[in-house]
Design a protein around this motif. Sequence first.
Motif, short mmCIF file in Angstrom:
data_model
loop_
_atom_site.label_atom_id
_atom_site.label_comp_id
_atom_site.label_asym_id
_atom_site.label_seq_id
_atom_site.Cartn_x
_atom_site.Cartn_y
_atom_site.Cartn_z
N LEU A 13 -87.47 -23.29 -9.01
CA LEU A 13 -86.38 -23.76 -9.17
C LEU A 13 -85.50 -25.23 -8.40
O LEU A 13 -84.83 -26.11 -9.20
CB LEU A 13 -85.69 -23.54 -10.14
CG LEU A 13 -86.37 -22.41 -11.48
CD1 LEU A 13 -85.57 -21.19 -11.88
CD2 LEU A 13 -86.81 -23.30 -12.11
N ALA A 14 -84.70 -24.75 -7.81
CA ALA A 14 -84.07 -25.46 -6.67
C ALA A 14 -84.27 -26.68 -6.00
O ALA A 14 -84.14 -27.78 -6.19
CB ALA A 14 -83.36 -24.67 -5.78
N ALA A 15 -85.61 -26.92 -5.74
CA ALA A 15 -86.46 -27.74 -5.35
C ALA A 15 -86.43 -28.75 -6.44
O ALA A 15 -87.14 -29.65 -6.25
CB ALA A 15 -87.94 -27.08 -5.28
N GLN A 16 -86.16 -28.26 -8.40
CA GLN A 16 -86.53 -29.15 -9.14
C GLN A 16 -84.96 -30.09 -9.33
O GLN A 16 -84.95 -30.96 -10.58
CB GLN A 16 -86.56 -28.62 -10.52
CG GLN A 16 -87.82 -27.39 -10.80
CD GLN A 16 -89.32 -29.02 -10.28
OE1 GLN A 16 -89.68 -30.02 -10.48
NE2 GLN A 16 -89.90 -28.17 -9.80
N GLY A 24 -75.42 -42.60 -9.69
CA GLY A 24 -74.81 -40.94 -10.26
C GLY A 24 -75.44 -40.55 -10.75
O GLY A 24 -74.84 -40.06 -12.48
N HIS A 25 -76.93 -40.00 -11.07
CA HIS A 25 -77.67 -39.05 -11.64
C HIS A 25 -77.97 -37.91 -11.34
O HIS A 25 -78.59 -38.17 -9.95
CB HIS A 25 -78.47 -39.76 -12.43
CG HIS A 25 -78.62 -40.87 -13.42
ND1 HIS A 25 -79.52 -41.59 -13.20
CD2 HIS A 25 -77.57 -40.93 -13.90
CE1 HIS A 25 -79.18 -42.45 -14.59
NE2 HIS A 25 -77.39 -42.49 -14.65
N ILE A 26 -77.85 -36.78 -12.05
CA ILE A 26 -78.50 -35.66 -10.98
C ILE A 26 -79.08 -34.58 -12.15
O ILE A 26 -78.82 -35.01 -13.16
CB ILE A 26 -76.91 -34.33 -11.41
CG1 ILE A 26 -76.27 -34.39 -9.96
CG2 ILE A 26 -77.82 -33.12 -10.68
CD1 ILE A 26 -74.17 -33.66 -10.09
N TYR A 27 -80.02 -34.72 -12.00
CA TYR A 27 -81.40 -33.90 -12.42
C TYR A 27 -81.45 -32.46 -12.06
O TYR A 27 -82.12 -31.98 -10.97
CB TYR A 27 -82.67 -35.12 -12.82
CG TYR A 27 -82.37 -36.61 -13.21
CD1 TYR A 27 -82.32 -36.80 -14.51
CD2 TYR A 27 -81.79 -37.50 -12.02
CE1 TYR A 27 -82.44 -37.72 -15.22
CE2 TYR A 27 -81.79 -38.87 -12.63
CZ TYR A 27 -82.04 -39.15 -14.23
OH TYR A 27 -81.70 -39.96 -15.13
N ARG A 32 -80.88 -34.18 -16.99
CA ARG A 32 -79.81 -34.43 -16.29
C ARG A 32 -78.73 -33.57 -16.44
O ARG A 32 -78.63 -33.34 -17.40
CB ARG A 32 -78.86 -36.26 -16.99
CG ARG A 32 -78.53 -36.52 -16.15
CD ARG A 32 -78.30 -37.80 -16.79
NE ARG A 32 -77.05 -38.82 -16.30
CZ ARG A 32 -75.72 -39.84 -16.03
NH1 ARG A 32 -76.56 -40.78 -17.45
NH2 ARG A 32 -74.89 -40.49 -15.84
N MET A 33 -77.95 -33.67 -15.48
CA MET A 33 -77.13 -32.80 -15.53
C MET A 33 -75.68 -33.04 -15.08
O MET A 33 -75.89 -34.28 -14.21
CB MET A 33 -77.34 -31.86 -14.27
CG MET A 33 -78.65 -30.71 -14.74
SD MET A 33 -78.80 -29.65 -15.82
CE MET A 33 -77.96 -28.20 -15.42
#
Length: 250
Positions: A13-16, A24-27, A32-33
């Motif tokens: 999961l962490a690898a995802q 400026g994106h976190i996925y 998107r998170m």
Amino acid sequence: MTSGITFDRLPELAAQFHLCFRSGHIYLEGQRMVLLHTGALGALRRELVDTLGLDRTRGVLTRMGYASGKRDAEMARELLPRASDEDLMNLGPQLHSLEGIAHVTPIRFDIDVAGGRYSGEFLWEDSFEAAVHLEAFGPYHDAVCWMQLGYATGYTTAIMGKSVIFREVDCRGKGDTNCRIVGKPVEDWGEEITEELQYFEPENVAEQLVALQDQVEHLRYSIDEQTNLGDMVGVSPAFRETGEIIRKAA
């Protein structure tokens, strides 16, 4: 089948997680998170309580958590399309831990999606929500992990395809050592969860405010009608001043 939770998929999961600094994106698994300070979430909770009151704030945060849990369940099915019921239920607590909500420890759970059977009991250690509530308001007389309860309910309901409601029976926010939740289908709870169910139903606060405003206006007109000077007519300063005093007194 009764099963225990394993955390063997945490590295997967962490690898995802993907951080895109340029954009400026976190996925997480394509979803998107955002990262937020717990202090900001605590300030939001206080603002909601000051504006809406504790009861309505609980409803807003419960439904917010429900939507998050439901979305994570959909993501779990995409990540593990051939997973067993137990694997899917294992993934929920791992996501909860990975997202920084709390450390989840299983006490027991029994799931059979095809048979419509579910019961579960989990321990939440170091719940962020209990911590921010304590910081903002101090100890409360009832459980306060409303977003997390909504999350557990939304996730499990989406996996089961039927309504499963969780209750927080222990909570750090009310002085317990850790938080503990118990969940089962609505029909198995019976009347015990009548109060909890209302928090999953959205309220139209705007309509209620308009209705209250109408009541205030109606009351104002009623007072005006009851405090006029009837058939008396006068134009002298003394008469008008006396009439004004009567209205104010009324």
